[in-house]
Each structure stands twice: as structure tokens, then as C-alpha cells.
Design an enzyme around this catalytic site. Sequence first.
Site, PDB file in Angstrom:
ATOM      1  N   GLU A  49      -3.093 -29.269  28.374  1.00 38.13           N
ATOM      2  CA  GLU A  49      -4.314 -30.216  28.511  1.00 38.13           C
ATOM      3  C   GLU A  49      -3.758 -31.737  28.152  1.00 38.13           C
ATOM      4  O   GLU A  49      -4.432 -32.460  28.481  1.00 38.13           O
ATOM      5  CB  GLU A  49      -5.309 -29.661  27.587  1.00 38.13           C
ATOM      6  CG  GLU A  49      -5.941 -28.050  28.227  1.00 38.13           C
ATOM      7  CD  GLU A  49      -7.384 -27.805  27.801  1.00 38.13           C
ATOM      8  OE1 GLU A  49      -7.856 -28.704  27.644  1.00 38.13           O
ATOM      9  OE2 GLU A  49      -7.381 -26.529  27.767  1.00 38.13           O
ATOM     10  N   TYR A  58      -8.010   0.925  -3.678  1.00 37.79           N
ATOM     11  CA  TYR A  58      -6.846   1.508  -4.260  1.00 37.79           C
ATOM     12  C   TYR A  58      -6.385   0.295  -4.854  1.00 37.79           C
ATOM     13  O   TYR A  58      -6.635  -1.062  -4.582  1.00 37.79           O
ATOM     14  CB  TYR A  58      -6.159   2.145  -3.304  1.00 37.79           C
ATOM     15  CG  TYR A  58      -5.395   1.355  -2.214  1.00 37.79           C
ATOM     16  CD1 TYR A  58      -6.165   0.940  -1.090  1.00 37.79           C
ATOM     17  CD2 TYR A  58      -4.341   0.558  -2.294  1.00 37.79           C
ATOM     18  CE1 TYR A  58      -5.630   0.321  -0.026  1.00 37.79           C
ATOM     19  CE2 TYR A  58      -3.792  -0.447  -1.369  1.00 37.79           C
ATOM     20  CZ  TYR A  58      -4.643  -0.560  -0.308  1.00 37.79           C
ATOM     21  OH  TYR A  58      -4.209  -1.209   0.821  1.00 37.79           O
ATOM     22  N   THR A  80       0.834  -1.182  -0.031  1.00 36.24           N
ATOM     23  CA  THR A  80       0.140  -0.024  -0.150  1.00 36.24           C
ATOM     24  C   THR A  80       0.763   1.336   0.046  1.00 36.24           C
ATOM     25  O   THR A  80       0.460   2.254  -0.645  1.00 36.24           O
ATOM     26  CB  THR A  80      -1.021  -0.129   1.412  1.00 36.24           C
ATOM     27  OG1 THR A  80      -1.690  -1.099   1.122  1.00 36.24           O
ATOM     28  CG2 THR A  80      -1.618   1.252   1.373  1.00 36.24           C
ATOM     29  N   LYS A 129       0.255  -7.621  12.811  1.00 35.26           N
ATOM     30  CA  LYS A 129      -0.996  -6.572  12.057  1.00 35.26           C
ATOM     31  C   LYS A 129      -2.275  -7.098  12.968  1.00 35.26           C
ATOM     32  O   LYS A 129      -2.759  -8.269  12.971  1.00 35.26           O
ATOM     33  CB  LYS A 129      -1.048  -6.826  10.651  1.00 35.26           C
ATOM     34  CG  LYS A 129      -1.962  -5.921  10.019  1.00 35.26           C
ATOM     35  CD  LYS A 129      -2.347  -6.142   8.626  1.00 35.26           C
ATOM     36  CE  LYS A 129      -2.971  -5.081   8.194  1.00 35.26           C
ATOM     37  NZ  LYS A 129      -3.269  -5.159   6.560  1.00 35.26           N
ATOM     38  N   THR A 140       1.528  -4.267   4.232  1.00 30.19           N
ATOM     39  CA  THR A 140       1.371  -4.734   5.681  1.00 30.19           C
ATOM     40  C   THR A 140       0.648  -6.060   6.040  1.00 30.19           C
ATOM     41  O   THR A 140       1.062  -6.564   6.857  1.00 30.19           O
ATOM     42  CB  THR A 140       0.409  -3.508   6.248  1.00 30.19           C
ATOM     43  OG1 THR A 140      -0.886  -3.749   5.689  1.00 30.19           O
ATOM     44  CG2 THR A 140       1.024  -2.311   6.288  1.00 30.19           C
ATOM     45  N   ASP A 141      -0.004  -6.753   4.792  1.00 28.95           N
ATOM     46  CA  ASP A 141      -0.751  -7.728   5.095  1.00 28.95           C
ATOM     47  C   ASP A 141       0.346  -9.060   5.587  1.00 28.95           C
ATOM     48  O   ASP A 141      -0.110  -9.916   6.493  1.00 28.95           O
ATOM     49  CB  ASP A 141      -1.378  -8.600   3.730  1.00 28.95           C
ATOM     50  CG  ASP A 141      -2.347  -7.518   3.510  1.00 28.95           C
ATOM     51  OD1 ASP A 141      -2.966  -6.800   4.245  1.00 28.95           O
ATOM     52  OD2 ASP A 141      -3.133  -7.812   2.485  1.00 28.95           O
TER      53      ASP A 141
HETATM   54  N1  GLU Z   1      -2.652  -6.123   0.369  1.00 31.56           N
HETATM   55  C1  GLU Z   1      -2.007  -4.991   0.486  1.00 31.56           C
HETATM   56  C2  GLU Z   1      -0.525  -5.297   1.044  1.00 31.56           C
HETATM   57  O1  GLU Z   1      -0.207  -6.044   1.834  1.00 31.56           O
HETATM   58  C3  GLU Z   1      -2.356  -3.875   1.359  1.00 31.56           C
HETATM   59  C4  GLU Z   1      -2.227  -3.924   2.949  1.00 31.56           C
HETATM   60  C5  GLU Z   1      -1.103  -2.826   3.078  1.00 31.56           C
HETATM   61  O2  GLU Z   1      -0.053  -2.870   2.381  1.00 31.56           O
HETATM   62  O3  GLU Z   1      -1.314  -2.034   3.817  1.00 31.56           O
HETATM   63  O4  GLU Z   1       0.303  -5.151   0.253  1.00 31.56           O
END
Ligand code: GLU
Length: 356
Positions: A313, A52, A39, A191, A118-119
Site C-alpha cells: 500500500e 496443571y 506441559t 500454534k 508448546t507456547d
Molecule cells: N505454558 C506452557 C508451556 O509452554 C504450557 C503450554 C504447553 O506446553 O502446552 O510450557
Amino acid sequence: MRALKMKMIVFLMVVTITTMSFGQEIALPNVKILATGGTIAGSASSATSGSYSAAQIGIQTMINAVPGIKEIADVSGEQISNVGSQDMSIEIWLKLANRINELLASDEVDGIVITHGTDTLEETAYFLSLVIKSDKPVVTTGSMRSSTSISAEGPLNLYNAVAIAANPESNGKGVMVSLNDQIHTARDVSKMNTTNVNSFQSPIKGMLGGVFYGRLGFFREPNTKFGNTSEFSITGVKELPRVDIIYAYADMSPDLINMHVKAGAKGIVIAGVGNGNMTDAILRAAKSAYENHGVFVVRSTRAATGWVLRDNEFKDDDYHTIASGDLNPAKARILLMLALSKGEKLSNMQTLFDTY
Ligand code: GLU
């Protein structure tokens, strides 16, 4: 005569120091930015739309969008890939890690910044933390808002990441993750939110440090093995053994384990319920997967945070299972892949999970 000699020495020292301070420019640290997409490199037709396309702009455009970045470090960029991080792959991880090891072995590079979606950022960061052989800083960053969004936070995240990588205090901290003025270890961060800019958190151990417009401080030391002391290496490695993740739920069928074994998995991580639990039928299937096919099964959790404890357990030895501790399923998968790739025996697996 002696006094004159002393005066001459002092004069020469002053001249030397003055020349050093004013005659030469103090060199900025060299920071290499490796871009992978995400992103932070995304763009949209509208600044007020959450929709986007990730991975649209290149590294030079990203650097140019960060005011003052060239005053804190001598930065240069390199495009490793340009993917949304849902498409991050083992192939790109190996390419990235090999390139970082190569760059950091050179005296010309003081630190590395990686821009990433970020994923799966936490997975890439954890993988790198286990296979990068250097004490120099490696900082991963990204953004939750695309580059064309209102209040895009990518440029400040990138500025901060470069400041961290350029700071000698960051040496020996392993691979870090920095977004939203925070610094986390690759191992402890997750995340936690799908859209919020405060998405990255280290829910068990807390932040490693903080960064504010390039000024930074560290609050604690990482307490697991990584980097130069890690026993994992990717030298000559072209692929990693297949390890799958299965999400546990009530009344889950053992067929799932059998399907993954049949598909060729060499290891399985179960995102178990609670403290790494699963139906009795799955547990028995896990036992048989190891006994009949040599497939290793790790118990992690689908809970957002917390430890998965050995012998909680039931006795793990009775089912040949390994407890993931506080490694989430995605990171437990990475550790298991690397351990399998070096031919690790079941008898040593729990120690590895307690160490890394
Ligand atoms: N799905 C995208 C990625 O991981 C968007 C998540 C992001 O970068 O915030 O590149």
C-alpha cells in the site's frame, strides 16, 4: 579343481553373511533427547482438570513413560532446562543450540529430539533451524495435555519424535516440529489454538509429513534456507540484539515506537493490521527510528496467516521498512535478531527475509 575352489568361495560367503546377520546385533540409531520443560513434563493433582503446573517431571521419567521407545532407538536423555516455555530465553536457546551442534558433530549421535512447552515451541524450533550446522534430524515435540491428564498425548508424541529422529529419511529436512501425528517445518508451523491437541498447523504451506505409531512419510521438501546452508552462526555469540514486537490496532499512537527505541531496541517488528499495515503516524515514527537511531523496522501481521508483501500500500523504501513475507511476528523477530547480530545492512535485509 576350479569347481572346488568356486564352491569354497561360495561357502565362505555364506558363512560370512550368516555371521553378520545372526552373530551381531544390528545397532539401533542413537537418539539424544534434550528436555527443556513444558506441559509434556507437567503434572496436575487431577487427571480431569485443565489446570496443571508445567515443567514438573524430569527427562528419565518421561522416557520411562513411553512403551517401546527403546526398541526403535538407543535413547538417552539430558535436561537442558525445566521451564514452562513462556520462560524460554535467549540464554537457553544459545545453550541448547551449542549443545546440539556439539552432539551432532559426533558420530555417536544420529538424531536429536527436544521436548518443549508448546507456547514458544515454534520460536525455539525456528531459531535452531537457522543456527544448527548439521543435516542430521532435529525434532521438537511437546504436548497440549500434561503427563497426568486423562488421554495425555505426550508419550505418543515423544515416541513419534524419536522415530522421526531415528529415520535416515529425515536427514536434510532441517528442524522439525512433531505433535499429533504430524510433521511440520520449524519455519512454517504455528500454534493456532490455545488448548486443542491439533493446535500445531502450517497454515500456508501445509504439513511436511505424517507419522503414525513411528511409521512416517514426507509429503514435500522445505523451500527456505536452513542448517548447513544458513549464513547464521552462534559460534562465540553470548547474547542477541534487542528486538521488540509491537501489536498494531486502530488509532495506534506513534509513542509506542519512540518508547521502544528509548528502551534500547535495535529492531522492531510490527504485528501490523492486514498486510502489515499501521497508522500513518506509526509509519512516520518507523521512518524516523531508522533515520535517527538506526533501528530497523519489520512489517509482519497480526492476522493468523498470510503474506506481508513489499510495496503493497506504500513503498517500503520510502519508510526504510522490511516486509516479513510469511514469517509471523515472533519468527520475524528471531531472523532480525540474528541478522542484526551479524551486522547486516538495511540494503540486504529484504533479501534475508525472502530467503529464510
Ligand atoms: N505454558 C506452557 C508451556 O509452554 C504450557 C503450554 C504447553 O506446553 O502446552 O510450557
